[in-house]
Design a protein around this motif. Structure first.
Motif, short mmCIF file in Angstrom:
data_model
loop_
_atom_site.label_atom_id
_atom_site.label_comp_id
_atom_site.label_asym_id
_atom_site.label_seq_id
_atom_site.Cartn_x
_atom_site.Cartn_y
_atom_site.Cartn_z
N ASP A 179 52.27 121.82 143.74
CA ASP A 179 52.47 123.26 143.68
C ASP A 179 53.78 123.67 144.34
O ASP A 179 54.55 124.48 143.81
CB ASP A 179 51.29 123.95 144.36
CG ASP A 179 51.30 125.45 144.16
OD1 ASP A 179 51.47 125.91 143.02
OD2 ASP A 179 51.15 126.18 145.15
N TYR A 211 56.45 121.75 144.91
CA TYR A 211 57.58 121.25 144.12
C TYR A 211 57.82 122.16 142.91
O TYR A 211 58.98 122.45 142.56
CB TYR A 211 57.30 119.82 143.64
CG TYR A 211 57.53 118.75 144.69
CD1 TYR A 211 58.61 118.80 145.55
CD2 TYR A 211 56.65 117.67 144.80
CE1 TYR A 211 58.83 117.82 146.50
CE2 TYR A 211 56.85 116.68 145.75
CZ TYR A 211 57.94 116.75 146.60
OH TYR A 211 58.14 115.77 147.53
N ARG A 212 56.75 122.59 142.27
CA ARG A 212 56.90 123.49 141.12
C ARG A 212 57.54 124.81 141.55
O ARG A 212 58.46 125.31 140.90
CB ARG A 212 55.54 123.74 140.48
CG ARG A 212 55.56 124.80 139.37
CD ARG A 212 54.20 124.88 138.68
NE ARG A 212 53.09 125.00 139.61
CZ ARG A 212 52.76 126.12 140.26
NH1 ARG A 212 53.46 127.23 140.08
NH2 ARG A 212 51.73 126.14 141.07
N LYS A 213 57.08 125.37 142.66
CA LYS A 213 57.59 126.65 143.12
C LYS A 213 59.06 126.58 143.55
O LYS A 213 59.74 127.60 143.58
CB LYS A 213 56.74 127.18 144.27
CG LYS A 213 55.39 127.71 143.81
CD LYS A 213 54.60 128.31 144.95
CE LYS A 213 53.30 128.93 144.45
NZ LYS A 213 52.51 129.52 145.54
N PHE A 255 60.82 119.99 139.41
CA PHE A 255 59.79 119.65 138.42
C PHE A 255 59.52 118.15 138.34
O PHE A 255 58.36 117.74 138.23
CB PHE A 255 60.20 120.17 137.04
CG PHE A 255 60.31 121.67 136.97
CD1 PHE A 255 59.17 122.46 136.89
CD2 PHE A 255 61.53 122.30 137.00
CE1 PHE A 255 59.25 123.84 136.83
CE2 PHE A 255 61.64 123.69 136.94
CZ PHE A 255 60.50 124.45 136.87
N SER A 268 57.33 117.07 141.12
CA SER A 268 55.97 117.57 140.92
C SER A 268 55.22 116.69 139.93
O SER A 268 54.06 116.30 140.16
CB SER A 268 56.01 119.02 140.42
OG SER A 268 54.71 119.55 140.30
N GLU A 319 47.29 119.85 134.72
CA GLU A 319 48.35 120.43 135.54
C GLU A 319 49.66 119.65 135.37
O GLU A 319 50.73 120.24 135.27
CB GLU A 319 47.93 120.43 137.02
CG GLU A 319 48.97 120.98 137.99
CD GLU A 319 49.31 122.44 137.75
OE1 GLU A 319 50.30 122.91 138.34
OE2 GLU A 319 48.60 123.13 136.97
N ILE A 372 53.20 121.21 133.94
CA ILE A 372 54.49 121.13 134.63
C ILE A 372 55.53 120.43 133.75
O ILE A 372 56.71 120.80 133.76
CB ILE A 372 54.33 120.42 135.99
CG1 ILE A 372 53.42 121.26 136.90
CG2 ILE A 372 55.69 120.23 136.67
CD1 ILE A 372 52.96 120.56 138.15
N TYR A 381 59.02 122.09 132.76
CA TYR A 381 60.29 121.37 132.95
C TYR A 381 61.10 121.37 131.66
O TYR A 381 62.34 121.52 131.68
CB TYR A 381 60.00 119.94 133.41
CG TYR A 381 61.23 119.14 133.76
CD1 TYR A 381 62.32 119.72 134.41
CD2 TYR A 381 61.30 117.78 133.47
CE1 TYR A 381 63.44 118.98 134.73
CE2 TYR A 381 62.41 117.02 133.80
CZ TYR A 381 63.48 117.62 134.42
OH TYR A 381 64.59 116.89 134.75
N CYS A 421 56.96 129.45 138.72
CA CYS A 421 57.88 128.35 139.00
C CYS A 421 58.95 128.68 140.03
O CYS A 421 59.92 127.95 140.19
CB CYS A 421 58.52 127.85 137.70
SG CYS A 421 57.33 126.98 136.66
#
Length: 365
Positions: free
Chosen positions: A89, A91-93, A97, A100, A122, A126, A130, A160
């Motif tokens: 989460d 890494y995504r924010k 990518f 994550s 999930e 992601i 990406y 993201c």
């Protein structure tokens, strides 16, 4: 032991503070707990959650990674899985990518007890994000800024995070849009995390594009970015362009003051056209066009003056100096009714402006 008892007490206090959304106090208590028991997975996870709530995502990532390592060593599958999800989460924010995706993929390979397909879903989500991000970056590189804004907006709807928000703002600025919001946004980001050099670079350009054309402070932000990353070619280009425009404007204004109007026109033109730094629809573009228009007017080139003033109004449709300059151009061209019409349009925007009323009266004489 006494130490374990103290650590347990601190952990309990920290959890209570976290549940009460007193995140800073909780961080301090978790840190005290970890100074006694550095391998407390619960404390690491709790502190990570607090860092995340405070927007300190890099600190959260450190804690979640350490928590996952500790949990895997102690065979605490549930905790390891929870930390891995939280790490994905974060890494995504932060727009990381690939990290994550690899975190999720490693968990799926590790043999941890994942009892449903939600983690796989999930990871795929992601991967899709990406893919959108890569397309958005390509649009930005190819200067398809409007298309890039749409894609970055889509990514923000997928939560993201800040990297995408900064990228969207960067593209909006290249279109000459949302300048005030971007100045506010970048200030908030920098106050929260001064290491965000992308926010510094964005703020530097935004300052240059204000009506005042604050190139001096904008250049300072570019210098800061380059001091942190001398190989940042994009910021180096912005830095060089800003310096070039600043010098051209200074020379143009000196030339105008010294009644060297042809030279002033040349310098204003260089500031506008020698780089892609200034978008057509930006406050500083409107100001430079009006300044060049006034130099044209002094050269008795009223039609060119009118053209520049009209372009300035395209850049900023309520820019008062552009209306006055366009009105003056029409008067120079012996078109008093057109001059009056321009001012009456401005009066609808600024109904209580005394200077506009006075100029309308003069047109009637």
């Amino acid at each position: 032991s006494a130490e374990q008892s103290a650590a347990g007490g601190l952990l309990k206090q920290a959890n209570n503070k976290r549940e009460g959304k007193q995140y800073r106090e909780a961080v301090q208590l978790y840190s005290k707990c970890l100074s006694i028991d550095k391998d407390s997975a619960e404390a690491l996870r709790g502190r990570g959650e607090c860092w995340s709530a405070l927007g300190a995502f890099q600190e959260a990532i450190k804690d979640y990674k350490e928590c996952q390592t500790v949990a895997e060593k102690t065979k605490n599958d549930a905790c390891a899985l929870s930390c891995a999800r939280s790490l994905m989460d974060m890494y995504r924010k932060t727009g990381r990518f690939e990290e994550s995706i690899s975190t999720g993929a490693n968990v799926l390979k590790s043999g941890l007890n994942v009892d449903d397909g939600s983690l796989e879903e999930e990871v795929e989500r992601i991967r899709y994000a990406y893919h959108i991000f890569q397309n958005a970056e390509e649009d930005e590189r190819e200067k398809r800024y409007a298309d890039a804004v749409v894609k970055y907006t889509q990514l923000l709807e997928m939560d993201c995070g800040e990297r995408c928000e900064i990228a969207r703002a960067r593209c909006s600025l290249s279109l000459g849009e949302n300048l005030t919001q971007i100045l506010k946004f970048t200030l908030e980001v920098i106050r929260r995390d001064d290491s965000r050099v992308d926010a510094h670079a964005l703020r530097g350009r935004a300052l240059c594009l204000t009506a005042d054309g604050d190139f001096e402070n904008g250049i300072k932000f570019f210098k800061h970015v380059l001091s942190q990353n001398p190989d940042d070619t994009k910021t180096m280009r912005l830095f060089k362009d800003a310096k070039k425009i600043k010098l051209a404007l200074e020379n143009a204004r000196v030339a105008h003051q010294n009644r060297k109007f042809a030279e002033a026109v040349e310098m204003f033109t260089e500031a506008l056209e020698s780089t892609e730094f200034i978008p057509e629809k930006s406050p500083v573009c409107a100001r430079i066009l009006v300044e060049r228009a006034n130099s044209y007017l002094r050269l008795n080139e009223a039609e060119k003056c009118a053209t520049d003033a009209t372009l300035a109004l395209y850049a900023v449709d309520d820019y008062k100096p552009a209306y006055f300059t366009l009105s003056n151009a029409h008067l120079k061209l012996k078109e008093p009714q057109k001059a009056k019409g321009v001012l009456e349009t401005l009066q609808k925007i600024l109904p209580d402006d005394a200077e506009t009323k006075s100029r309308i009266e003069k047109c009637k004489l």
